[in-house]
Design an enzyme around this catalytic site. Structure first.
Site, PDB file in Angstrom:
ATOM      1  N   ASP A 293       1.425 -14.267  -6.669  1.00  0.00           N
ATOM      2  CA  ASP A 293       1.338 -13.611  -5.347  1.00  0.00           C
ATOM      3  C   ASP A 293      -0.304 -13.090  -5.016  1.00  0.00           C
ATOM      4  OD1 ASP A 293       2.260 -12.509  -2.767  1.00  0.00           O
ATOM      5  OD2 ASP A 293       2.559 -10.429  -3.689  1.00  0.00           O
ATOM      6  N   HIS A 294      -0.808 -13.435  -3.924  1.00  0.00           N
ATOM      7  CA  HIS A 294      -2.037 -12.687  -3.897  1.00  0.00           C
ATOM      8  C   HIS A 294      -3.029 -12.900  -4.885  1.00  0.00           C
ATOM      9  CE1 HIS A 294      -1.401 -10.431   0.120  1.00  0.00           C
ATOM     10  NE2 HIS A 294      -0.490 -10.244  -0.438  1.00  0.00           N
TER      11      HIS A 294
ATOM     12  N   ASP B 133      -5.505 -15.831  -2.286  1.00  0.00           N
ATOM     13  CA  ASP B 133      -5.772 -14.888  -1.087  1.00  0.00           C
ATOM     14  C   ASP B 133      -7.200 -14.630  -0.802  1.00  0.00           C
ATOM     15  OD1 ASP B 133      -6.237 -12.880   0.368  1.00  0.00           O
ATOM     16  OD2 ASP B 133      -4.914 -11.500  -0.492  1.00  0.00           O
TER      17      ASP B 133
ATOM     18  N   GLY C  22       2.889  -1.810   1.566  1.00  0.00           N
ATOM     19  CA  GLY C  22       3.358  -0.287   1.037  1.00  0.00           C
ATOM     20  C   GLY C  22       4.407   0.144   2.000  1.00  0.00           C
TER      21      GLY C  22
ATOM     22  N   HIS D 219       3.465 -11.487   5.281  1.00  0.00           N
ATOM     23  CA  HIS D 219       3.362 -10.092   4.145  1.00  0.00           C
ATOM     24  C   HIS D 219       3.632  -8.725   4.694  1.00  0.00           C
ATOM     25  CE1 HIS D 219       1.451 -12.481   0.697  1.00  0.00           C
ATOM     26  NE2 HIS D 219       1.490 -13.464   1.863  1.00  0.00           N
TER      27      HIS D 219
ATOM     28  N   ALA E 166       6.455  -7.067   4.656  1.00  0.00           N
ATOM     29  CA  ALA E 166       7.558  -7.029   5.406  1.00  0.00           C
ATOM     30  C   ALA E 166       8.670  -6.098   5.136  1.00  0.00           C
ATOM     31  CB  ALA E 166       8.232  -8.502   5.615  1.00  0.00           C
TER      32      ALA E 166
ATOM     33  N   ASN F 256       7.831 -11.775   2.626  1.00  0.00           N
ATOM     34  CA  ASN F 256       7.456 -11.062   1.376  1.00  0.00           C
ATOM     35  C   ASN F 256       7.737  -9.461   1.343  1.00  0.00           C
ATOM     36  OD1 ASN F 256       6.069 -13.535   0.935  1.00  0.00           O
ATOM     37  ND2 ASN F 256       4.208 -12.415   0.048  1.00  0.00           N
TER      38      ASN F 256
ATOM     39  N   THR G 169       7.788  -3.614  -1.630  1.00  0.00           N
ATOM     40  CA  THR G 169       8.128  -2.082  -1.576  1.00  0.00           C
ATOM     41  C   THR G 169       9.427  -1.785  -1.489  1.00  0.00           C
ATOM     42  OG1 THR G 169       5.964  -1.946  -0.263  1.00  0.00           O
ATOM     43  CG2 THR G 169       7.683  -0.189   0.057  1.00  0.00           C
TER      44      THR G 169
HETATM   45  P1  13P Z   1       5.705  -4.885   1.091  1.00  0.00           P
HETATM   46  O1  13P Z   1       4.681  -3.810   0.731  1.00  0.00           O
HETATM   47  O2  13P Z   1       5.834  -4.686   2.673  1.00  0.00           O
HETATM   48  O3  13P Z   1       6.919  -4.812   0.401  1.00  0.00           O
HETATM   49  O4  13P Z   1       4.992  -6.243   1.300  1.00  0.00           O
HETATM   50  C1  13P Z   1       4.746  -7.042  -0.020  1.00  0.00           C
HETATM   51  C2  13P Z   1       3.910  -8.256   0.251  1.00  0.00           C
HETATM   52  O5  13P Z   1       3.556  -8.500   0.857  1.00  0.00           O
HETATM   53  C3  13P Z   1       3.913  -9.068  -1.323  1.00  0.00           C
HETATM   54  O6  13P Z   1       2.983  -9.972  -1.073  1.00  0.00           O
HETATM   55  O1  G3H Z   2       1.303  -7.609  -1.888  1.00  0.00           O
HETATM   56  C1  G3H Z   2       1.224  -6.986  -2.877  1.00  0.00           C
HETATM   57  C2  G3H Z   2       2.258  -6.572  -3.573  1.00  0.00           C
HETATM   58  O2  G3H Z   2       2.826  -5.576  -3.075  1.00  0.00           O
HETATM   59  C3  G3H Z   2       1.873  -6.226  -5.050  1.00  0.00           C
HETATM   60  O3  G3H Z   2       1.334  -4.885  -5.370  1.00  0.00           O
HETATM   61  O4  G3H Z   2      -0.508  -5.370  -6.637  1.00  0.00           O
HETATM   62  O5  G3H Z   2       0.693  -3.376  -6.631  1.00  0.00           O
HETATM   63  O6  G3H Z   2       1.629  -5.507  -7.718  1.00  0.00           O
HETATM   64  P1  G3H Z   2       0.889  -4.848  -6.847  1.00  0.00           P
HETATM   65 ZN    ZN Z   3       1.321  -9.506   0.471  1.00  0.00          ZN
END
Ligand code: 13P
Ligand code: G3H
Ligand code: ZN
Length: 307
Positions: free
Chosen positions: A81-82, A104, A181, A210, A212, A253, A256
């Site tokens: 992810d990212h 990303d 977040g 994302h 979501a 995604n 949170t």
């Molecule tokens: P949330 O912070 O809304 O759960 O989003 C998570 C996310 O986009 C991870 O890539």
């Molecule tokens: O989109 C990002 C995710 O919520 C990941 O968060 O970088 O704190 O692991 P993190």
């Molecule tokens: Zn994200």
């Protein structure tokens, strides 16, 4: 069983549902997500961020996911992810663990984002790994002071057509007003659905939402009750998620909401059973609440019984 992001999302797009991508950091999170997917007979995407990799290790997380995936018939995508650092994304591609990576490049210039995404698509596709790209900045609608500023940050439907054609990405993260977040909105949840519709009309590539998380009321309440300071937390409403899926989002995604669930579970257990010091009992309580939340999400996205 481990599978590619493309296969899972193409099936979802054809049948008008979305698949959840859930962020994990350790054994408990991975098991909680997989147990929820099994209980719902749903495909699932397990995501690890660069932060999760820093915390637990790519090989460590990858090995657990590999073992757990071998023991189930549920389609599981293991996803980076990212990924922002090119070196880390290349390591993930070459590690042999991931079936999907996200690059990303949203903080880069449009041209640089295309160039680097394209390079990674080429590398990943050689290993049959899917690539999610990002165009636009994932930021809350309330963060913009003018419509002009908002338009400059959210995903441009015109650019999407060119971006997808030039990069050959397998999925695209778009910005329509969600943010990462627990504190997404001060007012009511508001997303730019018109923008989503325009983007959907222009391209066939699976679209990703994302940021979501919904900050479910009951879980938030449990957190607050046991001392967590998240009074102002507000997420994307279930109604908005349903609408986004109806309008063409196929990957959603969530991080949170899992964090809040884990927190609520651990806090309540520690206060109710102060004499228990066994970490297995403490962590199990957090894990169980994650499973419950993930099952609710899977039902909301419509991917139950789609495995
Ligand atoms: P949330 O912070 O809304 O759960 O989003 C998570 C996310 O986009 C991870 O890539
Ligand atoms: O989109 C990002 C995710 O919520 C990941 O968060 O970088 O704190 O692991 P993190
Ligand atoms: Zn994200």
């Amino acid at each position: 069983m481990l599978t590619s992001l493309s296969s899972v999302l193409q099936k979802a797009q054809k049948n008008h549902y979305a698949v959840g991508a859930f962020n994990v950091n350790n054994l408990e999170f991975i098991k909680a997500v997989v147990e929820a997917a099994e209980a719902e007979h749903s495909p699932v995407i397990i995501s690890t961020s660069e932060g999760a990799i820093d915390y637990a290790g790519m090989e460590e997380l990858g090995t657990i996911v590999q073992i757990v995936s071998k023991r189930t018939n549920i389609p599981i995508v293991f996803h980076l992810d990212h990924g922002k650092k090119m070196d880390l994304v290349i390591d993930a591609i070459e590690s042999g663990f991931y079936t999907s990576i996200m690059f990303d490049g949203s903080t880069l210039s449009y041209e640089k984002n295309i160039k680097q995404t394209k390079e990674l698509v080429k590398l990943a596709h050689k290993k049959k790994i899917s690539v999610e790209a990002e165009l636009g900045a994932i930021a809350g609608i309330e963060d913009f002071v003018s419509i002009k500023e908002r338009d400059a940050h959210l995903t441009s439907p015109e650019q999407v057509v060119d971006f997808v054609k030039q990069t050959g990405c397998d999925a695209l993260a778009i910005a329509i007003g969600t943010s990462h977040g627990a504190f997404k909105f001060k007012q009511d949840c508001r997303l730019d659905f018109k923008r989503l519709q325009e983007i959907r009309r222009g391209v066939n590539v699976p679209l990703v939402l994302h940021g979501a998380s919904g900050v479910p009321k009951t879980v938030k309440h449990q957190c607050l009750q046991y001392g967590c300071k998240i009074e102002q937390a507000k997420g994307v409403s279930d109604v908005s998620i349903k609408k986004a899926v109806k309008l063409g989002i196929t990957k959603v995604n969530i991080d949170t909401d899992l964090r809040i669930a884990f927190d609520a579970g651990i806090r309540s257990f520690l206060q109710e059973y102060p004499e228990i010091i066994d970490p297995r009992q403490i962590m199990t309580h957090g894990k169980e609440l994650i499973t419950k939340v993930v099952r609710q999400k899977i039902r909301l996205f419509g991917s139950s019984k789609r495995a």
